[in-house]
Design a protein around this motif. Structure first.
Motif, PDB file in Angstrom:
ATOM      1  N   ALA A  73      15.294  78.966  47.146  1.00  0.00           N
ATOM      2  CA  ALA A  73      14.273  78.834  48.308  1.00  0.00           C
ATOM      3  C   ALA A  73      14.274  77.562  48.746  1.00  0.00           C
ATOM      4  N   LEU A  74      14.310  77.085  50.093  1.00  0.00           N
ATOM      5  CA  LEU A  74      14.276  75.797  50.505  1.00  0.00           C
ATOM      6  C   LEU A  74      12.542  75.124  50.300  1.00  0.00           C
ATOM      7  N   LEU A  75      12.654  73.963  50.225  1.00  0.00           N
ATOM      8  CA  LEU A  75      11.340  73.463  50.200  1.00  0.00           C
ATOM      9  C   LEU A  75      10.758  73.448  51.210  1.00  0.00           C
ATOM     10  N   PRO A  76       9.402  73.142  51.167  1.00  0.00           N
ATOM     11  CA  PRO A  76       8.712  73.108  52.727  1.00  0.00           C
ATOM     12  C   PRO A  76       9.238  71.665  53.480  1.00  0.00           C
ATOM     13  N   GLY A  77       9.378  71.932  54.855  1.00  0.00           N
ATOM     14  CA  GLY A  77       9.698  71.105  55.438  1.00  0.00           C
ATOM     15  C   GLY A  77      11.327  71.019  55.877  1.00  0.00           C
ATOM     16  N   LEU A 130      21.591  71.969  58.482  1.00  0.00           N
ATOM     17  CA  LEU A 130      20.309  72.042  57.624  1.00  0.00           C
ATOM     18  C   LEU A 130      19.566  70.563  57.563  1.00  0.00           C
ATOM     19  N   ALA A 131      18.453  70.847  57.974  1.00  0.00           N
ATOM     20  CA  ALA A 131      17.540  69.658  58.210  1.00  0.00           C
ATOM     21  C   ALA A 131      16.289  69.757  57.555  1.00  0.00           C
ATOM     22  N   VAL A 132      15.525  68.451  57.287  1.00  0.00           N
ATOM     23  CA  VAL A 132      14.256  68.246  56.798  1.00  0.00           C
ATOM     24  C   VAL A 132      13.440  67.313  57.643  1.00  0.00           C
ATOM     25  N   GLU A 133      12.064  67.465  57.677  1.00  0.00           N
ATOM     26  CA  GLU A 133      11.200  66.735  58.492  1.00  0.00           C
ATOM     27  C   GLU A 133      10.510  66.158  57.693  1.00  0.00           C
TER      28      GLU A 133
END
Length: 416
Positions: free
Chosen positions: A67-71, A117-120
């Protein structure tokens, strides 16, 4: 079309204050930009490193099927288009943009099946830090500029005040007050630093003292010569009266009379030079006085009364001024000679060759001649000196259609 520039813009204080202000603003802007760029680069670099680090963790989790991390998300909403394009092309990158009303640092990279795939990372704190830094830079710059301008203006004003004092003394000397001195305190104390203003003040005081000494010496010489000449001239006059009638006797008497007139003129000039002449003021009708002067001169002078006036003046001195102007017009000009009274203004005009250029430009000068021409003697010099004693203005000019014009402007009588 030329724009009128206010006189105050030409003062040294304004120029110095403007220069100091411009230099302070330029220096503050330069330092502010350097600090802003340095802090911004450091802050953005830290946020970029954090976003790339989270992107690396998200990529590992995505590839492992965790599972991807929050953000973190695949093709998230709000991902900037340029960054999405970069990720789809197989590269990684970061970008700051506004997302959901707050600054956000994005990091994106390629994912399977042509996805991104992106993170903020929340960038609000860093953005607030930079904004606060900019406000602090502006505030401190404004305070620094204000303090520097005040200190600079105070220092410049001290210098300009001394310069203005020196200029006032120079004008007093020009007006004839040879006792005027700057007396700059720095020039009297050799232990104090001698700046440029003190040097100028000392030079002006030295020049005034030298000029005063020379003028006093000339005045004493003129007075002494005139007094010494009176005794032998009195004897010559008495001896000439005893000569038998004839042409030689007339020539001798004429020359003796000319010498006596010259001696009296020299004595009058020496008295005018001392500045101790006393006025005997009375109210006079200018038209009647002008006619009386012309009658006493024995010359063929036309008197025109355009507008008569009553003036408060010293009758004897005014008669002397007008008499000298009329005599000079007949001696050095050409007929007809016209004396005109127009209120408190009296003009004496002839129709000769006009005044020399040096006389129009600089006023009468004693015994000066140019180009072999006959000089104007002392008559105009005495007229100018007596006019100054009367508080009147005497000007010399040449008429457009030929001839010399002397204009005397007298003050009106009170309650005219």
């Amino acid at each position: 079309m030329r724009l009128a520039v206010p006189r105050w813009t030409g003062t040294l204080a304004v120029k110095a204050a403007t220069f100091i202000t411009v230099m302070c603003c330029a220096l503050a802007a330069l330092l502010g930009v350097l600090v802003h760029v340095s802090v911004t680069n450091q802050t953005v670099g830290q946020a970029r490193d954090l976003a790339l680090s989270r992107l690396q963790d998200a990529t590992e989790a995505y590839e492992a099927g965790d599972a991807l991390l929050p953000g973190a998300a695949v093709d998230p909403e709000g991902l900037p288009t340029p960054l999405r394009t970069l990720a789809l092309a197989g590269d990684r990158g970061t970008m700051v943009s506004s997302h959901r009303g707050r600054p956000t640092m994005w990091a994106a990279g390629p994912a399977e099946d042509h996805h991104a795939l992106a993170v903020e990372v929340d960038y609000s704190q860093q953005s607030g830090t930079i904004a606060g830094l900019d406000k602090s830079i502006l505030g401190s710059s404004a305070l620094a500029i204000g303090a520097t301008v005040l200190v600079g203006a105070f220092a410049v004003t001290r210098v300009t005040r001394r310069l203005h004092g020196t200029a006032r003394v120079a004008r007093r000397i020009t007006a004839g007050d040879l006792d005027a001195r700057v007396d700059d305190p720095r020039t009297k104390d050799p232990t104090r630093p001698q700046d440029e203003v003190a040097v100028v003040a000392a030079a002006l005081d030295t020049m005034a003292s030298s000029l005063q000494s020379k003028l006093l010496s000339e005045q004493r010489f003129t007075a002494d010569v005139a007094h010494e000449l009176r005794t032998p001239l009195t004897g010559l006059h008495a001896a000439a009266e005893l000569l038998p009638p004839g042409r030689p006797t007339e020539l001798v008497r004429d020359r003796v009379a000319a010498l006596r007139t010259l001696t009296e003129d020299l004595l009058e000039i020496s008295r005018l030079d001392t500045g101790r002449e006393k006025l005997e003021v009375d109210t006079e009708e200018l038209g009647a006085l002008a006619r009386r002067v012309v009658r006493a001169s024995g010359t063929d002078t036309e008197v025109r009364i355009v507008r008569d006036a009553r003036v408060e003046t010293d009758r004897r001195r005014l008669e002397r001024v007008l008499g000298n102007l009329v005599a000079n017009a007949h001696k050095h000009g050409g007929p007809p000679v016209v004396l005109t009274v127009d209120g408190p203004v009296v003009t004496v005009r002839d129709h000769g060759g006009g005044y020399p250029e040096y006389l129009v430009a600089h006023g009468p000068q004693r015994f000066r001649t140019e180009g072999g021409a006959k000089g104007h003697g002392l008559g105009l010099t005495i007229a100018l000196g007596q006019a100054e004693v009367l508080g009147a203005a005497l000007a010399f000019a040449n008429a457009v259609d030929g001839g010399a014009v002397a204009t005397l402007r007298l003050p009106w009588a009170e309650g005219r």
